[in-house]
Design a protein around this motif. Structure first.
Motif, PDB file in Angstrom:
ATOM      1  N   TRP A   1       0.434  -1.139   0.345  1.00 48.58           N
ATOM      2  CA  TRP A   1      -0.030   0.154   0.125  1.00 48.58           C
ATOM      3  C   TRP A   1       0.806   1.386  -0.603  1.00 48.58           C
ATOM      4  N   ASP A   2       1.682   1.602   0.283  1.00 44.78           N
ATOM      5  CA  ASP A   2       3.216   2.776   0.084  1.00 44.78           C
ATOM      6  C   ASP A   2       3.470   2.843  -1.005  1.00 44.78           C
ATOM      7  N   SER A   3       2.978   1.999  -2.073  1.00 46.28           N
ATOM      8  CA  SER A   3       2.756   3.095  -3.679  1.00 46.28           C
ATOM      9  C   SER A   3       1.895   3.549  -3.621  1.00 46.28           C
TER      10      SER A   3
ATOM     11  N   LEU B   1      -0.477   5.031  -1.394  1.00 47.20           N
ATOM     12  CA  LEU B   1      -0.354   6.417  -0.466  1.00 47.20           C
ATOM     13  C   LEU B   1       0.402   7.249  -0.743  1.00 47.20           C
ATOM     14  N   GLN B   2       1.884   7.371  -1.830  1.00 46.57           N
ATOM     15  CA  GLN B   2       1.943   8.551  -2.412  1.00 46.57           C
ATOM     16  C   GLN B   2       1.609   9.099  -3.842  1.00 46.57           C
ATOM     17  N   LEU B   3       0.813   8.323  -4.247  1.00 40.87           N
ATOM     18  CA  LEU B   3       0.190   8.312  -5.509  1.00 40.87           C
ATOM     19  C   LEU B   3      -1.046   9.067  -4.635  1.00 40.87           C
ATOM     20  N   THR B   4      -1.424   8.435  -4.277  1.00 43.72           N
ATOM     21  CA  THR B   4      -2.388   9.656  -3.632  1.00 43.72           C
ATOM     22  C   THR B   4      -2.799  11.061  -2.824  1.00 43.72           C
ATOM     23  N   CYS B   5      -0.885  10.884  -1.719  1.00 39.67           N
ATOM     24  CA  CYS B   5      -1.035  11.613  -1.761  1.00 39.67           C
ATOM     25  C   CYS B   5      -0.311  13.367  -2.394  1.00 39.67           C
ATOM     26  N   ARG B   6      -0.447  12.436  -3.833  1.00 36.88           N
ATOM     27  CA  ARG B   6       0.195  13.168  -5.170  1.00 36.88           C
ATOM     28  C   ARG B   6      -0.863  14.038  -5.917  1.00 36.88           C
TER      29      ARG B   6
ATOM     30  N   VAL C   1      -5.286   2.411  -9.121  1.00 37.06           N
ATOM     31  CA  VAL C   1      -6.419   1.595  -8.118  1.00 37.06           C
ATOM     32  C   VAL C   1      -6.668   0.175  -8.788  1.00 37.06           C
ATOM     33  N   LYS C   2      -6.977   0.535 -10.390  1.00 34.51           N
ATOM     34  CA  LYS C   2      -7.359  -1.054 -10.863  1.00 34.51           C
ATOM     35  C   LYS C   2      -6.826  -2.553 -10.044  1.00 34.51           C
ATOM     36  N   GLN C   3      -5.353  -1.532 -10.402  1.00 42.36           N
ATOM     37  CA  GLN C   3      -4.445  -3.031  -9.511  1.00 42.36           C
ATOM     38  C   GLN C   3      -5.329  -3.849  -8.081  1.00 42.36           C
ATOM     39  N   LEU C   4      -5.298  -2.714  -7.699  1.00 42.53           N
ATOM     40  CA  LEU C   4      -5.832  -3.137  -6.222  1.00 42.53           C
ATOM     41  C   LEU C   4      -6.920  -3.597  -6.209  1.00 42.53           C
ATOM     42  N   TRP C   5      -7.816  -3.187  -6.852  1.00 42.93           N
ATOM     43  CA  TRP C   5      -9.328  -3.123  -6.878  1.00 42.93           C
ATOM     44  C   TRP C   5      -9.614  -4.790  -7.417  1.00 42.93           C
TER      45      TRP C   5
END
Length: 502
Positions: free
Chosen positions: A19-21, A23-28, A46-50
């Motif tokens: 989830w760290d990656s 997190l970085q993308l949502t912060c950006r 998002v698609k990959q995690l979904w």
């Protein structure tokens, strides 16, 4: 926001699941309590995690909630086309009142109203997607406008056809009719005709002869300049940027020009309107004085509901589930008044702004809403339209003869009738000549219909107004017997319909 994200620490299970990656993308790319930018790398994450979420193999709870929020934003905007069904392993959200009744242990478990640490999204944001639908390209009549909304505009889930509504057309039918009106019939038969066939039908009319000849001449000129190749095609026909045909490629222009020639000018004034400053709304309306209002609860109950998450709940500011009926009221009035794309609406007592959103979505009518409760601030952020928190008894800041329509439902009754009459005259002044007003949910046991006729008795210095009063059971319900016992439409409710003549 970026600095705050850098200072956060991920739990071991979140790190193990990658989830760290995210997190970085949502912060950006995501704003707190706002919108995530449609960045390609965030979309891919998002698609990959979904896909992994669907088998309930992920355990980072805060990450799951953040993922659900971002995925819903993108799917509502048409950027993700797969379904948004939440798996059972994702805990549901609860209302504010349910949260207050929970034990401290239960509150800590769901971490309600707290940020979704370590992700920069508010937990309360998920409520918007639980009880409301985000406006997107598939839910707005105005397609160019639809591309502007990503996730910040919402409409409640409401089905007016399930409330015995007098208008039985579905949302899709309303949208298709509105879009046909927007393009003024150019693609009226797009579902049965090819674009080139529809274009031929238009050009076959005698009145189109000059248009066709000019288009062909400019097209030949373009081809000569381009070495025999066409620079621009419209409906499979070659047109010049200076031709009439090329206008079809330009952004939407307000319709109704033939019957309402001043609409473009009024729209310019409309979009220049600014809300008045609000200093002390409670002093204006006497919220603490429960005895000064015709209804027993006074205005205090609306202040409580609007500041307690009411606008993003299933009950709204009414305190009960009225969304189907409220949507029916707007649809019936819109059909009766013949709302047209590009026209302008003033919603007096707009509350959470749902009427404004429906008017824009299904009729492409732009609206300004006025309300004195905190729901106006919510509407300013999430509804489709300009929402102003203002004293509705003084409308001097709005230009006269600006609006095509006035809509006010279950709002004026909170004033004494002397004030109701005065405000109604102000509302008529804000209408263009020929404009129409709807003042709804009047209570015959408080103010009789004859009093409205007295209010608008013709005088030398007053605008001439045509007035009609109707029982709402005969206006909004297909079968008046279905209104018996209805909180919305049963006696003694009636509507006042006005038309400004001069």
């Amino acid at each position: 926001m970026t600095n705050a994200c850098d200072a956060l620490e991920l739990g071991s299970n979140c790190l193990a699941e990658g989830w760290d990656s995210f997190l970085q993308l949502t912060c950006r790319y995501c704003e707190l309590a706002a919108t995530c930018a449609p960045a390609q790398e965030l979309l891919a994450s998002v698609k990959q995690l979904w896909k992994r979420l669907q088998d309930c193999s992920l355990t980072c709870w805060s990450g799951l909630q953040a993922l659900a929020t971002v995925h819903k934003q993108f799917s509502s905007a048409g950027l993700i086309h797969e379904g948004h069904a939440l798996p059972e392993c994702l805990p549901p959200w609860v209302s504010v009142r349910e949260h207050k009744a929970m034990s401290q242990l239960e509150r800590e478990r769901i971490r309600f109203w707290r940020p979704l640490f370590p992700f920069p999204l508010l937990a309360s944001q998920q409520l918007l997607y639980t009880h409301l639908d985000a406006a997107g390209p598939l839910s707005l009549c105005s397609m160019p406008d639809a591309r502007m909304y990503i996730s910040r505009r919402f409409m409640p889930r409401a089905h007016h056809t399930e409330s015995y509504c007098a208008i039985r057309r579905t949302d899709l039918q309303l949208l298709k009719a509105c879009r046909s009106r927007r393009n003024q019939g150019g693609d009226l038969f797009q579902h049965v005709l090819l674009p080139v066939q529809a274009n031929q039908l238009r050009l076959s009319r005698p009145s189109a002869a000059a248009w066709s000849q000019t288009t062909e001449e400019l097209g030949r000129s373009d081809r000569r300049l381009a070495g025999g190749k066409c620079l621009h095609y419209v409906n499979e026909s070659c047109v010049s940027p200076g031709s009439v045909g090329f206008e079809l490629r330009r952004p939407f222009l307000p319709p109704c020009q033939s019957r309402n020639a001043d609409l473009s000018q009024r729209r310019e004034h409309f979009f220049a309107v600014q809300c008045p400053e609000v200093l002390n709304a409670s002093a204006w309306w006497g919220w603490e004085d429960e005895t000064s209002w015709p209804d027993e609860g006074g205005m205090k109950k609306y202040r409580t509901r609007s500041s307690d998450g009411g606008c993003q709940s299933q009950t709204g500011a009414w305190g009960t589930n009225m969304q189907d009926a409220l949507k029916c009221v707007l649809v019936v009035i819109a059909e009766k008044f013949d709302f047209r794309p590009g026209e302008l609406l003033l919603d007096w007592g707009s509350g959470c702004g749902f009427t404004m959103s429906w008017a824009k979505a299904y009729y492409d009518v732009d609206a300004i809403g006025i309300d004195v409760t905190a729901s106006a601030a919510w509407a300013a952020k999430y509804s489709i339209g300009l929402s102003c928190m203002a004293d509705g008894r003084n409308l001097h800041w709005l230009p006269d003869e600006l609006f095509d329509y006035v809509f006010s439902y279950a709002a004026l009754l909170h004033l004494s009738f002397e004030e109701q009459c005065e405000v109604a005259h102000q509302l008529v002044q804000k209408l263009r000549r020929g404009g129409r007003a709807f003042l709804g949910w009047n209570r015959a046991n408080l103010v009789g219909p004859w009093q409205w006729h007295d209010c608008f008795r013709p005088t030398e210095d007053a605008s001439h107004v045509e007035l009609e009063t109707l029982e709402e059971a005969n206006l909004f319900v297909e079968d008046a017997s279905k209104a018996v016992g209805s909180f919305a439409w049963d006696f003694p409710t009636y509507a006042v319909l006005l038309r400004r003549v001069s």
